[in-house]
Each structure stands twice: as structure tokens, then as C-alpha cells.
Design an enzyme around this catalytic site. Structure first.
Site, PDB file in Angstrom:
ATOM      1  N   TYR A 178       0.983  -1.158  -0.114  1.00 30.53           N
ATOM      2  CA  TYR A 178       0.246   0.105   0.143  1.00 30.53           C
ATOM      3  C   TYR A 178       0.847   1.190   0.008  1.00 30.53           C
ATOM      4  CZ  TYR A 178      -3.858  -2.743   1.322  1.00 30.53           C
ATOM      5  OH  TYR A 178      -5.001  -3.858   1.603  1.00 30.53           O
ATOM      6  N   PRO A 195     -17.119  -3.702   2.823  1.00 30.92           N
ATOM      7  CA  PRO A 195     -18.272  -4.524   3.321  1.00 30.92           C
ATOM      8  C   PRO A 195     -19.382  -3.654   2.995  1.00 30.92           C
ATOM      9  CG  PRO A 195     -17.040  -3.244   4.936  1.00 30.92           C
ATOM     10  CD  PRO A 195     -16.111  -3.322   3.797  1.00 30.92           C
ATOM     11  N   LEU A 196     -19.354  -2.400   2.520  1.00 31.64           N
ATOM     12  CA  LEU A 196     -20.564  -1.920   2.177  1.00 31.64           C
ATOM     13  C   LEU A 196     -20.755  -1.629   0.763  1.00 31.64           C
ATOM     14  CD1 LEU A 196     -20.475   1.209   4.811  1.00 31.64           C
ATOM     15  CD2 LEU A 196     -21.657  -0.931   5.090  1.00 31.64           C
ATOM     16  N   GLY A 197     -20.072  -2.218  -0.049  1.00 30.24           N
ATOM     17  CA  GLY A 197     -20.163  -2.195  -1.406  1.00 30.24           C
ATOM     18  C   GLY A 197     -19.188  -1.442  -2.275  1.00 30.24           C
TER      19      GLY A 197
END
Length: 250
Positions: A57, A206-208
Site C-alpha cells: 500500500y 463491506p458496504l459495497g
């Protein structure tokens, strides 16, 4: 806050995925280094004791930020990194997953974070998700790092159900990190297997994915399917982290 296990370590349910602390495209330094450091410190103050990172990263940017913001680390902080990829000078990302590469990647993470041991490191699968001899050799490299005291547990990322089962024939698995959200349930079988075996399932995005609208049939639009249809066992294995973008380096 409810707690869960990543291998032999206990963490609060909501962790922090630190990938977006870099510059644009998960490459280079952040636009505001001070704010990035403040976010990390505030997350820990708020009760986060599980941070997801990787030396690719940036590259190295996020690990250096974590070290600057939090070292010496709180005794209950569980930093989990991953290996299997590397960045090129133009910002590209490529597989870096031969056994020697994986070992070097683990050592690079330790050096950047200023530690001699990490609670767990994920093997990030970059190519075909096939449970073949090559994958087994990669898992073997991770096991050797455990035996050498460099990592506390073997994690897996972006794996198929067959790969998870193959890895479990070789070693215990501390955690699995796959894409999973109301918009992407492709890893539902992996989640079920993790729940059955008591393995932490750590979803990314996790929320798209940002910018992707929910389909009319998506379970998030249903009054009963998300998360009400989940068994309590599945919920016990599901450890969401903060939302992250859709990139192959997640």
C-alpha cells in the site's frame, strides 16, 4: 463492543482498513500526512484494535504511517498485513508470490512496522484461485514463517472455497479476507465454511464498491435478507472493516 478471535488474538468487531491513507490510486503519500496520522490515532482511541495493512500500500506508505502514528503500539493492537503483490514505479500492481517473494514480503512488513512479529499475515492470491501444488507451496512458506516466529497465524485473502479447504489440510487459518457485501456475495460459501470452523472472516468493501448502485434484487433492498437471514454463527465470524475502494490491491 463485541469481541472476536483472529487466531489466538482477540479483537473488537469493527476494524480499520488502512489502504486509503495513501495518495490517489493507493500510490504515493497522502495529500495531508497530518490528517492521515490523526485518523489512525483517532481510530485506536475509539476502540479499534485491529488494523489491516500491507507493505504494497503506497508502497510502504501505510506501514510507515502506522508506525509513526502508533508506535510503540498498544498491547492489544492487532496489526494484520498481507503479502503476495508488489507495486511498480508507474503505480501498477503485480503478483509477487513465489515462496522467496512471500518470505521477503513478510520481512519487509516487519521492518517497516518496526516489529519482529505480527499476529497474522494474509497470503493474497493475485492469479487464478486454484488449489494446486503452487498454492500449497505458498501456504507452506507462510507456515514456515509461523514456525520461525515471524507471524502468529496464517491468513488468506481473495481465496476460493477449494483453496481455503486445501490450506486447512496444511495448517490452521487465522482469518480470511475476501470481498463481501450486500452487492457482492460471491464468497458466501467461504463465509459459511469460516463460520463452521470458527475462522474470522474479514470482508473488504463491506458496504459495497463506491459508485455501484444496488440492483433491484440486491438483498440490501429486502427487509429480511440483510442481515436478518444470517444465522448467529455467520455473524460471529464476520468482522467488518472500514469501507475501501474496489481495487485489485485490496
Amino acid at each position: 463492543m463485541r469481541t472476536f478471535s483472529i487466531g489466538r488474538y482477540t479483537v473488537n468487531r469493527v476494524g480499520y482498513g488502512a489502504m486509503q491513507l495513501t495518495g490517489s490510486g493507493v500510490f504515493g503519500p497522502p495529500a495531508d500526512r497530518g490528517k492521515a496520522l490523526a485518523i489512525l490515532r483517532r481510530a485506536v482511541e475509539a476502540g479499534v484494535n485491529h488494523i489491516d495493512t500491507a507493505d504494497f500500500y503506497g508502497p510502504r506508505v501505510v506501514n510507515e504511517l502506522i508506525r509513526e502514528a502508533l508506535y510503540p503500539y498498544p498491547t492489544d493492537l492487532v496489526v494484520v498485513s498481507k503479502v503476495g503483490a508488489r507495486r511498480t514505479a508507474d503505480g501498477g500492481i503485480h503478483a509477487w508470490d513465489e515462496p522467496a517473494d512471500l518470505r521477503r514480503g513478510i520481512e519487509d512488513n516487519l521492518r517497516a512496522l518496526g516489529v519482529s512479529h505480527l499476529p497474522a499475515v494474509n497470503l493474497r492470491v493475485m492469479g487464478d484461485r486454484v488449489a494446486d501444488a503452487r498454492f500449497e507451496a505458498q501456504v507452506g512458506t507462510m507456515v514456515q514463517a509461523c514456525e520461525d516466529g515471524l507471524i502468529g497465524g496464517v491468513g488468506l485473502s481473495n481465496v476460493s472455497l477449494d483453496q481455503l479447504r486445501a490450506a486447512l489440510r496444511i495448517t490452521e487459518v487465522a482469518c480470511v479476507q475476501n470481498s463481501f457485501s450486500p452487492l457482492d456475495r460471491g464468497s458466501a460459501g467461504v463465509l459459511r465454511e469460516c463460520a463452521r470452523r470458527g475462522i474470522a472472516f474479514v470482508p473488504f468493501v463491506p458496504l459495497g464498491f463506491p459508485g455501484r448502485a444496488a440492483r433491484p434484487s440486491c438483498p440490501i433492498r429486502s427487509s429480511s435478507a440483510w442481515p436478518g437471514r444470517w444465522t448467529s454463527r455467520r455473524r460471529r465470524s464476520y468482522l467488518p472493516s472500514s469501507p475501501r475502494c474496489r481495487r485489485t490491491c485490496c
